[in-house]
Design a protein around this motif. Structure first.
Motif, PDB file in Angstrom:
ATOM      1  N   THR A 235       0.838  -1.193   0.000  1.00  0.00           N
ATOM      2  CA  THR A 235       0.000   0.000   0.000  1.00  0.00           C
ATOM      3  C   THR A 235       0.875   1.247   0.000  1.00  0.00           C
ATOM      4  N   LEU A 236       2.143   1.101   0.391  1.00  0.00           N
ATOM      5  CA  LEU A 236       3.073   2.227   0.442  1.00  0.00           C
ATOM      6  C   LEU A 236       4.443   1.789  -0.044  1.00  0.00           C
ATOM      7  N   LEU A 237       4.991   2.570  -0.976  1.00  0.00           N
ATOM      8  CA  LEU A 237       6.346   2.339  -1.469  1.00  0.00           C
ATOM      9  C   LEU A 237       7.058   3.685  -1.529  1.00  0.00           C
ATOM     10  N   ARG A 238       8.069   3.839  -0.685  1.00  0.00           N
ATOM     11  CA  ARG A 238       8.856   5.072  -0.656  1.00  0.00           C
ATOM     12  C   ARG A 238      10.331   4.730  -0.880  1.00  0.00           C
ATOM     13  N   LEU A 239      10.865   5.275  -1.974  1.00  0.00           N
ATOM     14  CA  LEU A 239      12.287   5.120  -2.297  1.00  0.00           C
ATOM     15  C   LEU A 239      12.919   6.492  -2.508  1.00  0.00           C
ATOM     16  N   ASP A 240      12.306   7.521  -1.953  1.00  0.00           N
ATOM     17  CA  ASP A 240      12.721   8.898  -2.187  1.00  0.00           C
ATOM     18  C   ASP A 240      14.074   9.217  -1.564  1.00  0.00           C
ATOM     19  N   GLN A 241      14.707  10.274  -2.088  1.00  0.00           N
ATOM     20  CA  GLN A 241      15.951  10.808  -1.551  1.00  0.00           C
ATOM     21  C   GLN A 241      17.052   9.762  -1.469  1.00  0.00           C
ATOM     22  N   ASN A 242      17.240   9.072  -2.585  1.00  0.00           N
ATOM     23  CA  ASN A 242      18.370   8.182  -2.763  1.00  0.00           C
ATOM     24  C   ASN A 242      19.133   8.616  -4.008  1.00  0.00           C
ATOM     25  N   ARG A 243      19.828   7.708  -4.621  1.00  0.00           N
ATOM     26  CA  ARG A 243      20.570   7.996  -5.860  1.00  0.00           C
ATOM     27  C   ARG A 243      20.200   6.971  -6.923  1.00  0.00           C
ATOM     28  N   LEU A 244      18.936   6.618  -6.947  1.00  0.00           N
ATOM     29  CA  LEU A 244      18.462   5.602  -7.876  1.00  0.00           C
ATOM     30  C   LEU A 244      18.367   6.164  -9.292  1.00  0.00           C
ATOM     31  N   SER A 245      18.580   5.312 -10.258  1.00  0.00           N
ATOM     32  CA  SER A 245      18.566   5.723 -11.664  1.00  0.00           C
ATOM     33  C   SER A 245      17.685   4.774 -12.464  1.00  0.00           C
ATOM     34  N   GLY A 246      17.730   4.932 -13.784  1.00  0.00           N
ATOM     35  CA  GLY A 246      16.917   4.077 -14.643  1.00  0.00           C
ATOM     36  C   GLY A 246      15.521   4.625 -14.839  1.00  0.00           C
ATOM     37  N   LYS A 247      14.629   3.798 -15.340  1.00  0.00           N
ATOM     38  CA  LYS A 247      13.268   4.196 -15.668  1.00  0.00           C
ATOM     39  C   LYS A 247      12.302   3.847 -14.540  1.00  0.00           C
ATOM     40  N   ILE A 248      11.111   4.407 -14.622  1.00  0.00           N
ATOM     41  CA  ILE A 248      10.044   4.018 -13.709  1.00  0.00           C
ATOM     42  C   ILE A 248       9.535   2.643 -14.130  1.00  0.00           C
ATOM     43  N   ARG A 249       9.483   1.746 -13.202  1.00  0.00           N
ATOM     44  CA  ARG A 249       9.062   0.379 -13.498  1.00  0.00           C
ATOM     45  C   ARG A 249       7.561   0.304 -13.807  1.00  0.00           C
ATOM     46  N   ASN A 250       7.177  -0.834 -14.357  1.00  0.00           N
ATOM     47  CA  ASN A 250       5.761  -1.129 -14.583  1.00  0.00           C
ATOM     48  C   ASN A 250       5.141  -1.557 -13.259  1.00  0.00           C
ATOM     49  N   PHE A 251       4.489  -0.609 -12.604  1.00  0.00           N
ATOM     50  CA  PHE A 251       3.932  -0.868 -11.281  1.00  0.00           C
ATOM     51  C   PHE A 251       2.474  -1.343 -11.352  1.00  0.00           C
ATOM     52  N   SER A 252       2.072  -1.889 -12.462  1.00  0.00           N
ATOM     53  CA  SER A 252       0.665  -2.269 -12.628  1.00  0.00           C
ATOM     54  C   SER A 252       0.237  -3.384 -11.680  1.00  0.00           C
ATOM     55  N   SER A 253       1.216  -4.126 -11.116  1.00  0.00           N
ATOM     56  CA  SER A 253       0.854  -5.211 -10.196  1.00  0.00           C
ATOM     57  C   SER A 253       0.482  -4.685  -8.814  1.00  0.00           C
ATOM     58  N   PHE A 254       0.751  -3.395  -8.554  1.00  0.00           N
ATOM     59  CA  PHE A 254       0.474  -2.814  -7.235  1.00  0.00           C
ATOM     60  C   PHE A 254      -0.963  -2.313  -7.168  1.00  0.00           C
ATOM     61  N   SER A 255      -1.889  -3.225  -7.160  1.00  0.00           N
ATOM     62  CA  SER A 255      -3.308  -2.856  -7.243  1.00  0.00           C
ATOM     63  C   SER A 255      -3.822  -2.161  -5.992  1.00  0.00           C
ATOM     64  N   GLN A 256      -3.078  -2.252  -4.872  1.00  0.00           N
ATOM     65  CA  GLN A 256      -3.540  -1.639  -3.629  1.00  0.00           C
ATOM     66  C   GLN A 256      -2.705  -0.424  -3.216  1.00  0.00           C
ATOM     67  N   LEU A 257      -1.801  -0.003  -4.079  1.00  0.00           N
ATOM     68  CA  LEU A 257      -0.859   1.043  -3.709  1.00  0.00           C
ATOM     69  C   LEU A 257      -1.562   2.390  -3.511  1.00  0.00           C
ATOM     70  N   SER A 258      -1.314   3.011  -2.369  1.00  0.00           N
ATOM     71  CA  SER A 258      -1.861   4.334  -2.065  1.00  0.00           C
ATOM     72  C   SER A 258      -0.796   5.420  -2.071  1.00  0.00           C
ATOM     73  N   VAL A 259       0.455   5.050  -1.768  1.00  0.00           N
ATOM     74  CA  VAL A 259       1.550   6.014  -1.724  1.00  0.00           C
ATOM     75  C   VAL A 259       2.704   5.503  -2.580  1.00  0.00           C
ATOM     76  N   LEU A 260       3.114   6.311  -3.558  1.00  0.00           N
ATOM     77  CA  LEU A 260       4.289   6.011  -4.370  1.00  0.00           C
ATOM     78  C   LEU A 260       5.171   7.247  -4.383  1.00  0.00           C
ATOM     79  N   ASP A 261       6.355   7.143  -3.782  1.00  0.00           N
ATOM     80  CA  ASP A 261       7.267   8.269  -3.682  1.00  0.00           C
ATOM     81  C   ASP A 261       8.635   7.856  -4.200  1.00  0.00           C
TER      82      ASP A 261
END
Length: 510
Positions: A235-261
């Motif tokens: 329901t919550l995925l936070r990966l903010d304030q790091n040094r991650l690179s690449g593209k935004i993944r296909n998050f279509s499997s996260f059917s219950q996600l309320s927070v994406l940061d």
């Protein structure tokens, strides 16, 4: 990670969303506003589930639990505020502060946290591996202790009942363990605000029971691993304030996600169409301060439950989709520092709490009516938005709750005196680079004001003594005269005026 980065851009959660989102850790309740941080909400749930239920302890706690906890205390070198003062040998550890025993007098919850309003409320030292003796431990919360050092605590792998791990805002460092996927029983993992580095382990794909994953505010690098898509209970995925690179993944499997940061990283490319599959549940979408390009997709207008949308500090171009008029529940909208152009759509919101459209290529002419009529706005930032208006004519429905107003680098003329006299909680007021013309002597500053920037205008008169109480000030390049009141500011904030004198400028002539 320094203290500034840990507090950058906090996410606020409005009361109307309390029934629909379970967040991740403890922060604070903001004064004067009916808002809660997303961190607080999850802790309330955690405490209500584990700490506020009746405790059936009838005797002393298990000797293994006592020795494990005392070993933890012995590894602490500083405890100025006495967080662990009740942890005394020979007493029932089930009665110690932060300890709960729910099964056969065994410790099931450990909650030791610092307080943001108490600078001495921290612990220095390391986390003892002897906590592995707490074999019935279900939840561990060690948040905001600031000076806890060491690597990822390996004792966690030896606690078969453990479901909740919160270790945010400490100084834990090193890589995340490659075998972190062995913690497959976890329902929540929060390691935010530490100094973990390296890549996110591939084995994280095994944590399929996770409802919340927060790895924000660390030094993690590389791409978001594809295996993270296996965590379809999130329901919550936070990966903010790091040094991650690449593209935004296909998050279509996260059917219950309320927070994406994913904000404050180095993620590139466009917002993928697969994000549209999150429309039914998502309330917080934060992608600000990355390297994203392209246009803002029209499908974002289908996210009708969005509370917060942050796309700031990227390279988005083109117009803001007309479909944004469908975002009737949006409370926090930040599109600042992109390359967006006119026209900006008319929003159909009942109220906006925070709006930032600064430094795009807009020519708004006026502050939008839907902003002016908002009953709850606390932050308005429209710097460099091509606004041409007389400030005296702007009469917002309410000004009491304003925290921040930034209308710098526009073509606004007139006086802010009436506006400032209607505010009581204002902290920041930025109007540099406009055409304001008024006698600054008439200015009555709100007692709450910390930061005032009136530079590069046409203001005149003598500075009021109230500027001495400000933390930041800039009145350079105006037409001010007279003795500068006692202050702590550098000369640069006063230069370019007609006849200001006194410290830090040359003395006044007698």
């Amino acid at each position: 990670m320094n203290s500034t980065s840990l507090t950058t851009k906090p996410t606020k959660l409005t009361l109307h969303a309390l029934k629909t989102i379970i967040p991740s850790s403890f922060q604070h309740i903001q004064k004067h506003k009916m808002t809660l941080s997303s961190h607080l909400l999850h802790l309330l749930l955690f405490l209500s589930t584990y700490f506020f239920s009746p405790c059936f302890s009838a005797g002393k706690c298990h000797p293994d639990d006592e020795s494990g906890l005392l070993a933890f205390k012995s590894g602490i070198t500083e405890d100025f505020s006495g967080i662990l003062s009740s942890w005394k040998p020979g007493t029932d550890c089930c009665t110690w502060s932060g300890i709960n025993c729910r099964v056969d007098n065994r410790v099931t919850e450990l909650s030791v946290s610092g307080q943001s309003d108490n600078p001495k409320s921290f612990l220095s030292g390391s986390i003892s591996p002897s906590l592995s003796k707490l074999q019935l431990l279900v939840g561990i919360y060690m948040g905001n202790l600031l000076n806890l050092t060491g690597t990822f605590p390996q004792f966690i792998f030896h606690l078969p009942k453990l479901s909740y791990v919160y270790l945010e805002n400490n100084k834990l460092s090193g890589p995340l363990p490659p075998n972190i996927g062995q913690l497959s029983q976890l329902g929540a993992l929060n390691l935010a605000g530490n100094r973990f580095s390296g890549k996110i382990p591939l084995s994280i794909s095994n944590l399929t029971q996770l409802g919340q994953l927060n790895l924000g505010q660390n030094y993690l690098t590389g791409e978001i691993p594809a295996g993270i898509l296996n965590l379809n209970q999130l329901t919550l995925l936070r990966l903010d304030q790091n040094r991650l690179s690449g593209k935004i993944r296909n998050f279509s499997s996260f059917s219950q996600l309320s927070v994406l940061d994913l904000s404050y990283n180095q993620i590139s490319g466009e917002i993928p169409a697969t994000i549209s599959s999150l429309a039914s549940h998502l309330r917080y979408l934060e992608l600000g301060h990355n390297l994203l390009t392209g246009s803002i997709p029209d499908f974002l207008g289908n996210f009708r439950s969005l509370d917060t949308l942050d796309l700031s500090g990227n390279y988005f171009s083109g117009v803001v989709p007309k479909s944004f008029s469908n975002l009737t529940k949006i409370f926090n909208l930040d599109l600042s520092r992109n390359n967006l152009v006119d026209p900006f759509p008319e929003m159909n919101v009942k109220g906006i709490e925070s709006l930032d459209l600064s430094y795009n290529k807009f020519h708004l002419s006026n502050i939008p009516k839907w902003v002016t009529t908002s009953p709850i706005i606390y932050s308005l930032k429209l710097a460099g938005c091509g606004i041409k208006m007389k400030l005296d004519d702007w009469k917002p429905s309410q000004t009491y709750f304003y925290d921040y107003i930034d209308l710098s680098d526009n073509q606004i003329f007139g006086s802010p005196v009436v506006l400032l006299n209607r505010t009581e909680l204002l902290k920041g007021f930025w109007f540099s680079g406009n055409q304001l013309k008024f006698n600054v002597t008439d200015l009555i500053l709100p007692k709450s004001l910390n930061d005032l920037d009136l530079s590069r205008n046409m203001i005149f008169g003598k500075l009021p003594s109230s500027i001495s109480g400000l933390q930041k000030l800039n009145v350079s390049y105006n037409h001010l005269c007279g003795q500068i009141p006692p202050n702590k500011f550098p000369a640069t904030v006063f230069v370019g005026n007609d006849c200001l004198c006194g410290s830090p400028l040359p003395p006044c002539r007698k």
